[in-house]
Design a protein around this motif. Structure first.
Motif, PDB file in Angstrom:
ATOM      1  N   PRO A 123     143.268 -47.714  86.389  1.00 55.33           N
ATOM      2  CA  PRO A 123     143.625 -46.337  86.757  1.00 55.33           C
ATOM      3  C   PRO A 123     142.449 -45.533  87.295  1.00 55.33           C
ATOM      4  CG  PRO A 123     143.534 -46.588  84.372  1.00 55.33           C
ATOM      5  CD  PRO A 123     143.461 -47.971  84.951  1.00 55.33           C
ATOM      6  N   GLN A 124     141.235 -45.948  86.954  1.00 58.42           N
ATOM      7  CA  GLN A 124     140.056 -45.212  87.423  1.00 58.42           C
ATOM      8  C   GLN A 124     139.884 -45.308  88.933  1.00 58.42           C
ATOM      9  OE1 GLN A 124     140.000 -48.086  85.814  1.00 58.42           O
ATOM     10  NE2 GLN A 124     138.541 -49.477  86.828  1.00 58.42           N
ATOM     11  N   ALA A 128     144.074 -39.770  93.144  1.00 54.28           N
ATOM     12  CA  ALA A 128     145.334 -39.040  93.236  1.00 54.28           C
ATOM     13  C   ALA A 128     146.336 -39.988  93.877  1.00 54.28           C
ATOM     14  CB  ALA A 128     145.183 -37.764  94.066  1.00 54.28           C
ATOM     15  N   ALA A 129     147.620 -39.651  93.778  1.00 52.92           N
ATOM     16  CA  ALA A 129     148.639 -40.566  94.297  1.00 52.92           C
ATOM     17  C   ALA A 129     149.810 -39.800  94.879  1.00 52.92           C
ATOM     18  CB  ALA A 129     149.132 -41.501  93.187  1.00 52.92           C
ATOM     19  N   PRO A 229     146.806 -38.144  83.642  1.00 53.54           N
ATOM     20  CA  PRO A 229     145.706 -37.325  84.150  1.00 53.54           C
ATOM     21  C   PRO A 229     145.504 -37.410  85.662  1.00 53.54           C
ATOM     22  CG  PRO A 229     144.833 -39.372  83.282  1.00 53.54           C
ATOM     23  CD  PRO A 229     146.332 -39.421  83.062  1.00 53.54           C
ATOM     24  N   ILE A 230     146.333 -38.183  86.358  1.00 51.42           N
ATOM     25  CA  ILE A 230     146.144 -38.403  87.798  1.00 51.42           C
ATOM     26  C   ILE A 230     147.006 -37.423  88.589  1.00 51.42           C
ATOM     27  CG2 ILE A 230     146.401 -40.051  89.695  1.00 51.42           C
ATOM     28  CD1 ILE A 230     146.058 -42.311  87.633  1.00 51.42           C
ATOM     29  N   PRO A 231     146.417 -36.593  89.451  1.00 53.70           N
ATOM     30  CA  PRO A 231     147.239 -35.728  90.309  1.00 53.70           C
ATOM     31  C   PRO A 231     148.206 -36.577  91.134  1.00 53.70           C
ATOM     32  CG  PRO A 231     144.923 -35.102  90.438  1.00 53.70           C
ATOM     33  CD  PRO A 231     144.973 -36.405  89.698  1.00 53.70           C
ATOM     34  N   THR A 232     149.490 -36.229  91.073  1.00 55.72           N
ATOM     35  CA  THR A 232     150.503 -37.079  91.701  1.00 55.72           C
ATOM     36  C   THR A 232     151.582 -36.223  92.352  1.00 55.72           C
ATOM     37  OG1 THR A 232     150.131 -38.766  89.989  1.00 55.72           O
ATOM     38  CG2 THR A 232     152.115 -38.992  91.329  1.00 55.72           C
ATOM     39  N   ARG A 254     158.037 -36.562  81.718  1.00 55.40           N
ATOM     40  CA  ARG A 254     156.923 -37.305  81.121  1.00 55.40           C
ATOM     41  C   ARG A 254     155.573 -36.859  81.677  1.00 55.40           C
ATOM     42  NH1 ARG A 254     158.689 -43.396  79.617  1.00 55.40           N
ATOM     43  NH2 ARG A 254     160.946 -43.090  79.396  1.00 55.40           N
ATOM     44  N   LYS A 255     155.585 -36.255  82.852  1.00 61.36           N
ATOM     45  CA  LYS A 255     154.358 -35.737  83.469  1.00 61.36           C
ATOM     46  C   LYS A 255     154.665 -34.348  84.030  1.00 61.36           C
ATOM     47  CE  LYS A 255     151.050 -36.646  87.222  1.00 61.36           C
ATOM     48  NZ  LYS A 255     149.878 -36.178  86.460  1.00 61.36           N
ATOM     49  N   PRO A 256     154.566 -33.317  83.199  1.00 66.88           N
ATOM     50  CA  PRO A 256     155.015 -31.973  83.600  1.00 66.88           C
ATOM     51  C   PRO A 256     154.300 -31.398  84.823  1.00 66.88           C
ATOM     52  CG  PRO A 256     154.781 -32.106  81.212  1.00 66.88           C
ATOM     53  CD  PRO A 256     154.195 -33.362  81.759  1.00 66.88           C
TER      54      PRO A 256
END
Length: 289
Positions: A123-124, A128-129, A229-232, A254-256
């Motif tokens: 993940p590192q 961003a995705a 923690p990844i901007p998506t 799950r990722k607000p």
């Protein structure tokens, strides 16, 4: 589009296959980390030939790769390796080859699954995705349609027939383009190629092995957890049959802080150059490294 906007390259992966990629340099001052674009199941680098220059124009280097068995990349003689985790490992190898520790991932359909595979293992590497019209749960009607669309690989008589067949297989996803002949010809040129005097589909038919069988693909929600923690940004086609509104809602639950955008009157999958998608992507990239 001018060829001067990118350069073509090849790298050899860990299985000894040569994979093709395009390198679009940032235009003007560099504004952020490079972007790695990952295409869908039967696509190749041409899938991003309209989007990549727009991103490069924002000041970011863009790398677009054709996965094994697609476009100018080598076919794999061991067809069991045609799987997203293998492709994801190839892309980690490409980033290592280029000396890129962290990039922004943009993945369409299978490319989104590949991004999830990377998130689950390294993940590192993901700064961003942008996940385009795919999620951890895949709707069976969309999967069935893809199987039907890939069931015939007969050559086309000419580019006109290739465009017509492309329209037949994708009209449900782009209903507003019904009578736009230029759109369908451009679409065909992204997915077909002239070879040995024939117009043929630009992929190894064995890549379909990953969706063979009648069982739906398993949910992979565990691969969504590392995106915390990844901007998506999630992009969904408004009439998509592969990514349901319910799946997007669960991704958001799950990722607000998940950013979302829906492209009206487009199915699977948006090209991301549509005004709604591009506006969201441009704003998203403006907020990330």
């Amino acid at each position: 589009m001018s060829d001067a906007m990118f350069t073509d390259h090849f790298f050899t992966n860990s299985d000894g296959l040569k994979l093709h990629y395009r390198d679009y340099p940032a235009v003007g001052e560099t504004t952020g980390l490079p972007v790695l674009c990952l295409h869908g199941l039967t696509r190749n680098v041409k899938d991003f030939e309209d989007l990549a220059p727009k991103i490069a124009g924002l000041g970011r280097r863009v790398i677009v790769a054709s996965q094994r068995g697609r476009g100018r990349s080598d076919a794999d003689p061991q067809t069991e390796r045609y799987m997203p985790p293998v492709y994801a490992a190839d892309m980690i190898g490409l980033l290592d080859e280029l000396g890129l520790e962290r990039v922004v991932f943009i993945g369409t359909s299978m490319g989104g699954l590949m991004t999830m595979m990377v998130a689950g293992t390294q993940p590192q590497r993901i700064a961003a995705a942008v996940i385009n019209d795919i999620g951890p749960s895949i709707s069976k009607p969309g999967l069935d349609r893809i199987k039907q669309n890939t069931s015939s690989r007969e050559p086309a008589a000419d580019w006109s027939e290739a465009a017509s067949r492309t329209r037949d297989g994708n009209l449900a996803a782009f209903p507003l383009m019904d009578h736009d002949e230029d759109f369908w010809l451009d679409f065909a040129r992204k997915t077909w190629i002239e070879k040995d005097g024939q117009v043929v589909l630009d992929y190894d038919g064995n890549i379909i092995s990953m969706i063979d069988g009648d069982e739906p693909l398993p949910d992979i929600w565990e691969f969504w957890e590392p995106f915390g923690p990844i901007p998506t940004l999630s992009v969904r086609g408004g009439v998509s049959d592969l990514l349901s509104p319910e799946t997007v809602a669960e991704m958001k639950r799950r990722k607000p802080d998940l950013d979302t955008v829906e492209v009206p009157d487009v199915g699977h999958a948006p090209f991301m150059t549509e005004p709604e998608a591009w506006t969201a992507i441009k704003a998203f990239l403006g907020r990330v490294d």
